[in-house]
Design an enzyme around this catalytic site. Sequence first.
Site, PDB file in Angstrom:
ATOM      1  N   GLU A 212     -30.476  22.133 -24.598  1.00 50.70           N
ATOM      2  CA  GLU A 212     -30.472  23.473 -25.211  1.00 50.70           C
ATOM      3  C   GLU A 212     -29.183  24.250 -24.996  1.00 50.70           C
ATOM      4  O   GLU A 212     -29.138  25.213 -24.211  1.00 50.70           O
ATOM      5  CB  GLU A 212     -31.653  24.302 -24.679  1.00 50.70           C
ATOM      6  CG  GLU A 212     -33.006  23.703 -24.984  1.00 50.70           C
ATOM      7  CD  GLU A 212     -34.147  24.623 -24.603  1.00 50.70           C
ATOM      8  OE1 GLU A 212     -33.914  25.624 -23.911  1.00 50.70           O
ATOM      9  OE2 GLU A 212     -35.282  24.334 -25.006  1.00 50.70           O
ATOM     10  N   GLU A 407     -39.451  18.508 -25.641  1.00 51.93           N
ATOM     11  CA  GLU A 407     -40.273  19.498 -24.938  1.00 51.93           C
ATOM     12  C   GLU A 407     -41.201  20.157 -25.941  1.00 51.93           C
ATOM     13  O   GLU A 407     -40.797  20.475 -27.055  1.00 51.93           O
ATOM     14  CB  GLU A 407     -39.431  20.633 -24.316  1.00 51.93           C
ATOM     15  CG  GLU A 407     -38.717  20.268 -23.058  1.00 51.93           C
ATOM     16  CD  GLU A 407     -37.877  21.435 -22.501  1.00 51.93           C
ATOM     17  OE1 GLU A 407     -38.270  22.609 -22.689  1.00 51.93           O
ATOM     18  OE2 GLU A 407     -36.844  21.146 -21.897  1.00 51.93           O
TER      19      GLU A 407
END
Length: 501
Positions: A212, A407
């Site tokens: 991320e 995720e």
Amino acid sequence: MKKIGQLGPLNRRAFFGASSGTLAALAAGGLAGAPRTSQALPRVLVDAGSFPKNFWWGAATASYQVEGAANADGRKPSVWDTFCRTPGRVQNGDTGDVANDHYHLYKEDVKLMVELGIKHYRFSISWPRVVPEGRGAVNEKGMDFYKRLVDELLDHGITPHATLFHWDSPQALEDKYGSWRSREIARDFADYTTAVVSRLGDKLKHWMTINEIFCFTFMGYGVGKVPKHAPGTIVQKRKEVLQTVHHALLAHGMSCQAIRAASKDAHVSTVVNFDSYIPVVETPENIEAAKKAFVAEEHNGTVLVPILTGAYNPQAIEKLGPDAADVQPGDMATIGQPLDALGFNNYCGSYVRAAQNARGYETLPLPKGYPHMHTDWLSCVPEALYWGVRLVTDALGKKELPIYISENGCASEDVVTKNGEVFDLDRVMYLRSYLRNASRAIAEGYPLIGYFLWSLMDNFEWSYGYNTRFGITYVDYKTQQRIPKQSFRWYQQVIRAGRVL
Ligand code: PNW
């Protein structure tokens, strides 16, 4: 690509004419292994929520969030250690000093994974544990922890997947040159990558470069105000933030090259929490609108698009104007390295529709009463998972690029009952809805190959500290006891059956 969702009436008839034995097999998830392009696969499987036999069922954690052992065996501080010690940055003054003490309890945690039935585990490697000064000497004692963990996983038939960077950059590099503000970090990250892959690459094949980029750049550097994430630097101009993004992209590209140089049979990917856009009604016009938003909006246009195509999205750059990052010759080719797969972190998404404006789309605000989970930013938007996968394929034309969910998870207000149980039914509802969308993507022929649930267990939830729980296992931080929640029991059966239950 053959889209199963587009099968004609013949196949549907073939299904309804199926023998009761076939129906029973379907009901038992026995056809889960059928190839996703099979013409014989009836559309009803979309609703049955089935998954292929070789689907990666997994769970994820990250170093700073679970390891603890902040001063053990030569580890030096990361920017998160410093951030946690700055008053007001993290709720309750929580730190990752002890966390889940996974550094010492990893064998117990691998047992938990075996009980759960996952065959894939995603964890991250702590840069300041392995290269405490950020560059230079390798701390073999720190490295040994990951060797022990990988051996333990392999001994139990679990494939390890390692993220090389999940936000805990060495404080030494913050002191030296301001972390991601400096281009130097890309070279240091590549060298750290080489140090890790040359030591673990004989056993560990699945590498994810960076987790991320958005969260430690856009959320780690604030224009005129303190940002939510470490290093928590206040900058003067937006351009400085975009420059940190560019350096992170460069670090990703150089890390890919370093992995491949150090390990011939490595599987290389990266993890992006790219924004997903859901056509508010699935009409052709709104689907086109979703495709446009997907590539042009700032986050995707400056992170996902350059990673997958080797160029920033022109509309995003135009909108940024003078705030766009400086790019040196050769950078974009480095950034656009070929990948073996893409990791998609998905939690929520935005609704979009076609509009008569220059962009051709508009995003819609969520009303106040829209379903919301137990943390302020987490709305329940299950279709975001399906559309995120689909738009990589359809809007970016990456038809052959396998995608896995790196995720997906939900925060709940978990309460342990007198009998030692946790009925996190909101989390089960959330996960079930998202997994149904994963199965839809597969049934329609999109190359979704796996799913890592966030998280195996409760852990340090960054600026929210330990109060916000994302685990399917409850962690009693006073005793380090692990208590499987209802969601754990549910996921265990889903994995066993190979379909959503
Ligand atoms: C991810 N958002 O972060 C991280 O990779 C994990 O370390 C973290 O624990 C998990 O999600 C849960 O938060 C995100 O605001 C942080 O949309 C914020 C957002 C999404 C993901």
